[in-house]
Motif scaffolding. Structure first.
Motif, PDB file in Angstrom:
ATOM      1  N   THR A  17       0.845  -1.198   0.000  1.00 44.32           N
ATOM      2  CA  THR A  17       0.000   0.000   0.000  1.00 44.32           C
ATOM      3  C   THR A  17       0.874   1.238   0.000  1.00 44.32           C
ATOM      4  N   ALA A  18       0.651   2.136  -0.951  1.00 47.97           N
ATOM      5  CA  ALA A  18       1.381   3.399  -1.004  1.00 47.97           C
ATOM      6  C   ALA A  18       0.651   4.488  -0.229  1.00 47.97           C
ATOM      7  N   ARG A  19      -0.687   4.483  -0.301  1.00 48.44           N
ATOM      8  CA  ARG A  19      -1.466   5.533   0.350  1.00 48.44           C
ATOM      9  C   ARG A  19      -2.921   5.109   0.423  1.00 48.44           C
ATOM     10  N   VAL A  20      -3.634   5.559   1.447  1.00 45.71           N
ATOM     11  CA  VAL A  20      -5.065   5.305   1.588  1.00 45.71           C
ATOM     12  C   VAL A  20      -5.765   6.654   1.680  1.00 45.71           C
ATOM     13  N   ASP A  21      -6.731   6.891   0.796  1.00 48.28           N
ATOM     14  CA  ASP A  21      -7.510   8.132   0.808  1.00 48.28           C
ATOM     15  C   ASP A  21      -8.959   7.812   1.156  1.00 48.28           C
ATOM     16  N   GLY A  22      -9.596   8.679   1.951  1.00 44.95           N
ATOM     17  CA  GLY A  22     -10.987   8.466   2.302  1.00 44.95           C
ATOM     18  C   GLY A  22     -11.575   9.683   2.983  1.00 44.95           C
ATOM     19  N   ALA A  23     -12.741   9.495   3.552  1.00 43.82           N
ATOM     20  CA  ALA A  23     -13.434  10.609   4.221  1.00 43.82           C
ATOM     21  C   ALA A  23     -12.685  11.101   5.439  1.00 43.82           C
ATOM     22  N   ILE A  45      -1.279  11.423   6.779  1.00 48.85           N
ATOM     23  CA  ILE A  45      -0.397  12.347   6.072  1.00 48.85           C
ATOM     24  C   ILE A  45      -1.143  13.592   5.593  1.00 48.85           C
ATOM     25  N   ALA A  46      -2.484  13.546   5.671  1.00 47.50           N
ATOM     26  CA  ALA A  46      -3.271  14.723   5.283  1.00 47.50           C
ATOM     27  C   ALA A  46      -4.623  14.637   5.969  1.00 47.50           C
ATOM     28  N   PRO A  47      -5.120  15.745   6.500  1.00 47.90           N
ATOM     29  CA  PRO A  47      -6.444  15.742   7.141  1.00 47.90           C
ATOM     30  C   PRO A  47      -7.534  15.762   6.079  1.00 47.90           C
ATOM     31  N   PRO A  48      -8.771  15.560   6.488  1.00 50.14           N
ATOM     32  CA  PRO A  48      -9.871  15.640   5.518  1.00 50.14           C
ATOM     33  C   PRO A  48      -9.907  17.026   4.871  1.00 50.14           C
ATOM     34  N   GLY A  49     -10.166  17.065   3.563  1.00 49.32           N
ATOM     35  CA  GLY A  49     -10.255  18.321   2.836  1.00 49.32           C
ATOM     36  C   GLY A  49     -11.527  18.359   2.016  1.00 49.32           C
ATOM     37  N   PRO A  50     -11.651  19.363   1.151  1.00 54.99           N
ATOM     38  CA  PRO A  50     -12.873  19.472   0.329  1.00 54.99           C
ATOM     39  C   PRO A  50     -13.133  18.224  -0.510  1.00 54.99           C
ATOM     40  N   ALA A  51     -12.063  17.585  -0.992  1.00 51.50           N
ATOM     41  CA  ALA A  51     -12.245  16.412  -1.845  1.00 51.50           C
ATOM     42  C   ALA A  51     -12.692  15.185  -1.053  1.00 51.50           C
ATOM     43  N   SER A  52     -12.539  15.231   0.286  1.00 53.18           N
ATOM     44  CA  SER A  52     -12.890  14.059   1.096  1.00 53.18           C
ATOM     45  C   SER A  52     -14.380  13.778   1.103  1.00 53.18           C
ATOM     46  N   ALA A  53     -15.187  14.792   0.832  1.00 54.50           N
ATOM     47  CA  ALA A  53     -16.638  14.600   0.855  1.00 54.50           C
ATOM     48  C   ALA A  53     -17.092  13.595  -0.192  1.00 54.50           C
ATOM     49  N   ALA A  54     -16.307  13.406  -1.249  1.00 54.25           N
ATOM     50  CA  ALA A  54     -16.690  12.470  -2.309  1.00 54.25           C
ATOM     51  C   ALA A  54     -16.622  11.024  -1.833  1.00 54.25           C
ATOM     52  N   TYR A  55     -16.011  10.790  -0.672  1.00 53.88           N
ATOM     53  CA  TYR A  55     -15.852   9.418  -0.170  1.00 53.88           C
ATOM     54  C   TYR A  55     -16.994   8.992   0.752  1.00 53.88           C
ATOM     55  N   ALA A  56     -18.046   9.783   0.890  1.00 52.62           N
ATOM     56  CA  ALA A  56     -19.167   9.435   1.768  1.00 52.62           C
ATOM     57  C   ALA A  56     -20.471   9.883   1.128  1.00 52.62           C
ATOM     58  N   ASP A  57     -21.561   9.183   1.498  1.00 55.10           N
ATOM     59  CA  ASP A  57     -22.881   9.584   0.977  1.00 55.10           C
ATOM     60  C   ASP A  57     -23.914   9.728   2.091  1.00 55.10           C
ATOM     61  N   GLY A  58     -23.449   9.801   3.329  1.00 55.12           N
ATOM     62  CA  GLY A  58     -24.368   9.959   4.457  1.00 55.12           C
ATOM     63  C   GLY A  58     -24.698   8.663   5.151  1.00 55.12           C
ATOM     64  N   GLY A  59     -24.663   7.551   4.445  1.00 50.34           N
ATOM     65  CA  GLY A  59     -24.953   6.268   5.079  1.00 50.34           C
ATOM     66  C   GLY A  59     -23.850   5.247   4.905  1.00 50.34           C
TER      67      GLY A  59
END
Length: 752
Positions: free
Chosen positions: A477-483, A493-507
């Motif tokens: 694994t090189a990196r894991v991106d998510g909400a 290595i990075a906190p949640p940002g504007p692009a993180s919202a794309a990783y969730a849909d509320g449920g």
């Protein structure tokens, strides 16, 4: 012996029977011959309707279909697309700027371009380096960036959308030069290239086939009849594919493969019937009597041979990928069509031609010099088989050792999924993909995706962070991106940002696990297994290209025994009903498998390892074979091999029933069918080899491999292994226990 009680001394050697057995096929042939004008009109009407209906079939066929639709990776892809508008992109746009893409003016232009693409009606989502700030979406020199586009609809609809969208978003776009890569543009180019390749193959195969038939028959009239049936079969094949596409997905490559198969088989079946017709005329029968007798004997064998090929193709139906399943459906329909065209058209045409079948003998001198041209104990095949049967252990053992030696490269075969490198060098999507592989993080467009459909990242943030941290520690694994942000090596290595919202849909939520290994590699497969083994906080679906490869190999591997059982049991049962023997079916199955060894070895040596590429034309060897190709090649080649086995066995059996002499029957059968099966095999090999002129490496592989299998079967197997094995087994060839002999007497295949 199972068949010795049925001997009819002299039959087949001293002239025609005074009263040939009654036969439904013979009666049908007489009826068609008498009604030749209505038959001609119906065939002409069918051909015209089929040509009109099937003319645009390529537009209705689908690319892809190499992975099982019910696998975990497929379910993950569907959830990503339906709930998050994410997943593996259908199209990847490469934007080259000639300057650092994070300059303010280029960043502004990049965001505007991404928004413009995203606003297109067929686009579900578009994300780029400028909207996600993902460093893997920027080239190593910083002068190029990517836009990942998800298109609406299934694979076929996405391909159509790409066909319309690519011209509008590529080329010079403001400060960028844009080119398109990805699955949808590749499928569009595959469709166009396959049509060009089909035209080239037909233009090459047709004149060569006519020359082979002229050399075999000598007569231009006789040679033209199989060509006529072959053309009708090809036109009908296109209509069959068009009709199938209305009800199910049909692989784009079905058009090239099935038209070649349909043309080759139609010509072969017609070749056998016309040859038998000329033989019966030579024995003194009148025209209608010769037609009836030809259909009773050769026509019956055509039906049986078509059934064996169809059953061999049916084995592909056990595999849960529509590339193989659609080829099975289409192949079975085409085989039936080829046999039906031969059995319906030829009686009418032969009744019109009559005794003029031998007119225009343009290659008489050449034909007399061809191997096997002379019959009756003086020809090449008679001498070869007689020599083999004098030393069956030596000759059969030598050929067996040679074939096993040729199979050795298959021992290190490696399998993957097809990608853009199937396209010819210089194609736009191929060039863009090569640039992306060289200049970008190779995993940026194909990460492993982990979907957690029931985990709400707002309520269970700690569980999500723990899981992302664990995945970032997985080897590979090189990196894991998510909400919850981005993770690497067990730390954020990075906190949640504007692009993180794309990783969730509320449920629910999903994670992008970027691998350091390529998706089509052994390391990529191991990484997927390790990700799936990690302790997930809720139900997890692991997808992505590497996961698709793992699931496909597992699914196909689980079903290979079932496919083998379908082929073995159906062929064994049919050959028993045909011969009344238990030994002959077993021998045929073993020899047919042995005949494929050279093709499977060559498949790896040439197309995986890249040796002797000049034999088939240049292509890119990726160090892997497409995982479905060996299965397709086995089923098709096995059916073709069994096809020739049936024609040969029918003549051997005919002589054995007449004399009870096994050795004489084998020599007679191979001698009498030598030139015929040689010509038939050359026709099919030529048609299949024409596929190897394709600019698409998958078709090149199939064409070359199948042509080699046919040639090996028609020469080494039929000329050496069959007579050697039948000599060693002697009268045991025809053995069956008494209960099965009684069963064959009641249910065995007859000439009536």
């Amino acid at each position: 012996m199972a068949l010795s009680a049925q001997r009819r001394p002299g039959h087949g050697t001293t002239g025609p029977s005074p009263s040939p057995p009654r036969s439904r096929l013979a009666a049908l042939a007489r009826s068609l011959a008498r009604r030749r004008v209505p038959v001609f009109l119906l065939v002409a009407a069918f051909s015209m309707a089929a040509a009109l209906f099937g003319g645009g079939v390529a537009e209705h066929l689908s690319g892809g279909g190499y992975t099982p639709g019910d696998s975990e990776s497929a379910r993950a892809g569907r959830v990503l697309a339906e709930r998050f508008g994410a997943g593996s992109p259908d199209m990847v746009l490469l934007l080259e700027a000639g300057a650092p893409v994070d300059r303010p003016e280029l960043a502004r232009a990049g965001r505007e371009f991404t928004e413009r693409v995203g606003d297109s009606p067929s686009v579900v989502s578009a994300r780029s380096f400028w909207t996600t700030h993902d460093p893997s979406m920027r080239s190593e020199d910083g002068k190029s960036a990517l836009v990942l586009v998800k298109l609406a609809g299934d694979e076929g609809e996405a391909t159509g959308a790409a066909r319309d969208l690519v011209p509008r978003v590529t080329g010079e776009q403001g400060p960028f030069t844009v080119s398109a890569a990805g699955r949808a543009p590749v499928n569009d180019l595959l469709e166009k290239q396959s049509q060009q390749d089909l035209t080239r193959a037909e233009l090459l195969a047709a004149p060569l086939t006519l020359l082979i038939l002229l050399a075999a028959f000598g007569s231009l009239v006789a040679a033209s009849l199989p060509m006529l049936v072959g053309v009708v079969s090809v036109v009908g094949t296109l209509a069959v594919l068009r009709l199938m596409a209305e009800f199910t997905d049909v692989s784009l490559f079905a058009m090239n493969i099935t038209t070649a198969l349909g043309f080759g088989l139609a010509v072969d079946y017609s070749l056998f019937i016309v040859t038998r017709y000329r033989e019966e005329l030579g024995r003194g029968l009148d025209v209608h009597g010769a037609i009836a007798e030809s259909m009773r004997t050769a026509g019956r064998t055509v039906l049986f041979s078509a059934l064996t090929v169809a059953l061999s193709l049916a084995a592909m139906l056990v595999f849960p990928v529509y590339f193989l399943r659609s080829l099975a459906y289409a192949g079975i329909a085409v085989v039936v069509l080829a046999a039906a065209a031969s059995l319906v058209i030829l009686p009418a045409v032969l009744s019109l031609v009559g005794r003029r079948i031998d007119r225009l003998d343009v290659f008489a001198g050449l034909r007399r010099r061809l191997p096997g041209a002379r019959q009756g104990g003086t020809g090449f095949w008679h001498r070869l088989v007689s020599a083999v049967m004098r030393r069956p252990v030596l000759t059969g053992g030598a050929v067996t050792a040679l074939l096993l030696l040729l199979a050795l490269p298959f021992g290190h075969a490696r399998f993957g999924l097809t990608d853009d490198r199937i396209l010819p060098e210089g194609s736009s999507a191929r060039a863009a993909s090569d640039t992306i592989r060289e200049d970008f993080d190779g995993a940026s467009t194909s990460p492993v995706t982990v979907v957690l459909p029931d985990l709400d990242p707002g309520e269970r943030r700690e569980d999500l962070e723990r899981y992302a941290r664990d995945l970032s520690r997985v080897e590979g694994t090189a990196r894991v991106d998510g909400a919850a942000g981005s993770w690497a090596g067990g730390r954020r290595i990075a906190p949640p940002g504007p692009a993180s919202a794309a990783y969730a849909d509320g449920g629910g939520t999903w994670l992008s696990v970027v691998s350091s290994a390529g998706p089509n590699s052994a390391e990529g497969e191991e990484h997927v297994r390790a990700v799936r083994a990690a302790d997930a906080p809720s139900q997890a679906l692991v997808g992505g290209e590497a996961a698709s490869l793992v699931d496909t190999k597992s699914s196909l591997g689980d079903r290979i025994p079932w496919a083998g059982a379908v082929i073995a049991l159906s062929m064994f049962a049919l050959l028993f009903l045909f011969s009344g023997s238990l030994v002959i079916p077993l021998k045929a199955l073993l020899l047919n498998v042995l005949s494929l060894t050279a093709s499977f070895g060559a498949m790896v040596h040439v197309f995986q390892d890249g040796h002797l590429k000049w034999l088939v034309g240049d292509f890119v060897h990726t160090g892997q074979l497409e995982v479905t190709v060996p299965l397709l090649m086995f089923c098709v080649a096995f059916g073709l091999s069994m096809d020739y086995s049936v024609f040969l066995l029918s003549r051997i059996r005919e002589e054995y029933l007449a004399t009870g002499d096994n050795t004489r029957a084998v020599v007679f059968g191979i001698d009498r069918t030598g030139r015929l099966i040689t010509a038939a095999a050359l026709v099919v090999a030529t048609v299949l080899a024409a596929l190897a002129t394709s600019q698409l490496s998958l078709l090149k592989l199939l064409g070359a491999g199948l042509a080699l299998a046919v040639i090996v079967d028609a020469t080494l197997v039929r000329g050496v292994l069959v007579p050697a094995a039948m000599k060693l087994l002697g009268r045991a060839n025809w053995w069956a226990p008494r209960p099965l002999r009684r069963l064959h007497a009641k249910a065995g295949l007859r000439d009536t």
